[in-house]
Design an enzyme around this catalytic site. Sequence first.
Site, PDB file in Angstrom:
ATOM      1  NE  ARG A 174      -4.114  -1.715   0.234  1.00 54.47           N
ATOM      2  CZ  ARG A 174      -4.191  -2.992  -0.131  1.00 54.47           C
ATOM      3  NH1 ARG A 174      -3.163  -3.589  -0.698  1.00 54.47           N
ATOM      4  NH2 ARG A 174      -5.313  -3.674   0.045  1.00 54.47           N
ATOM      5  CB  SER A 245      -8.914  -1.869   3.751  1.00 51.67           C
ATOM      6  OG  SER A 245      -9.116  -3.165   3.266  1.00 51.67           O
ATOM      7  CD  GLU A 341      -5.532   1.191   2.264  1.00 49.32           C
ATOM      8  OE1 GLU A 341      -4.638   0.551   2.815  1.00 49.32           O
ATOM      9  OE2 GLU A 341      -6.242   0.744   1.353  1.00 49.32           O
TER      10      GLU A 341
END
Length: 345
Positions: A174, A245, A341
Amino acid sequence: MNSPAQASSTPKLTPNMGLRERNTFGFDAQAEFAYEITSAEQIPAIVTQITEQKMPWHVLGGGSNVILPQLLQGATLLMNIADQKIVASNDDETLIAVGGGVNWHQFVSWTLDQDLPGLENLALIPGTVGAAPIQNIGAYGIEVGDYIESVEAFDTKSNAFVTLENKACLFGYRDSYFKQNPHRFIVTKVVFRIPKKWQARIHYADLAKQFASNINPTAEEIFLAVCKIRTHKLPDPKVIGNAGSFFQNPIVPNEQYETLLRKFPNLVSYPDAPGKRKLAAGWLIDESGFKGQRMGKVGVYENQALVLVNHGGGTAQDIIGLAKCIQDKVRTDFGVSLEIEPNIL
Ligand code: EPU
């Protein structure tokens, strides 16, 4: 602030543009000035204008990884650069150049229609192609960075278009060079490298379960299975606002992992770099008792604790408030910090 003048070389400008349909949380946000970018050539003039007028600016792709405030001040660049084409092909691989504004899932579908399998594990991830390299989207055992040849972007630091080859993109979990340099690059095009030699990747637990009795599935079968799993676990943003997420899976040193495992034998984790272990944030949040909980107009999704949802009428402040409660409780229960995130604009 004065309304920026619209030169003929600049794209369509809409003042006070509603962004509810342009962010998957469905927050009722507004852009002070929205520019629809349909070709890379429009960008330098816009950036010059923004810089001269000292306006704040933001870039919005599919709006699937952002938390928008009620008013997004200054200029918002809505990235709509289309086009996808095969630019090279030999016995080993195919190169495909894709505009940053192309919808990610439609692109994955198109590659399968062209008989170019490889990206099927990444089906149904919301957002655009241009956003994919920024957070190096990943799912079911693969990451997009492994399939990227290069990324073209406008670099607002050097005021020029740049092409970053795969290595220069510094892809990690990520993570990427673009993410490490926020507010610098405007991604316009991504060139993918799809190897001709294809192999099914079904080792990830959810997929392995689906294919227990069919160990040689086709790419189409994997594509459909991924769509099915995601549809069950992740809410459709058109129905319940969400950004996938909400936290990254935290990476901890092995010693901390082993201490936690002694206390919580059911702890879910994955191998990571040597000496480290990646914990399933969804498990930690679930274990902390948040799954399916509501806090006003926002909440934690009932089928996947890693997903925070807007039940309707929620705001950025509501979701950040809920996130903070979760972070505090997970820190108290497990001594682990959860990183948000999506980008908070
Ligand atoms: N778990 C629970 N309770 C929950 C949720 C998860 O106990 O409420 C446990 C599950 O039992 C499972 C483990 O946690 O063993 C991991 O859950 P899952 O398989 O659903 O995957 P994840 O680690 O939660 C990651 C990505 C997803 C990606 C999936 C599939 C991150 C932050 N998330 O989720 O990416 O789709 O793996 O590969 O890495 C996204 O980034 O938006 C996203 C959806």
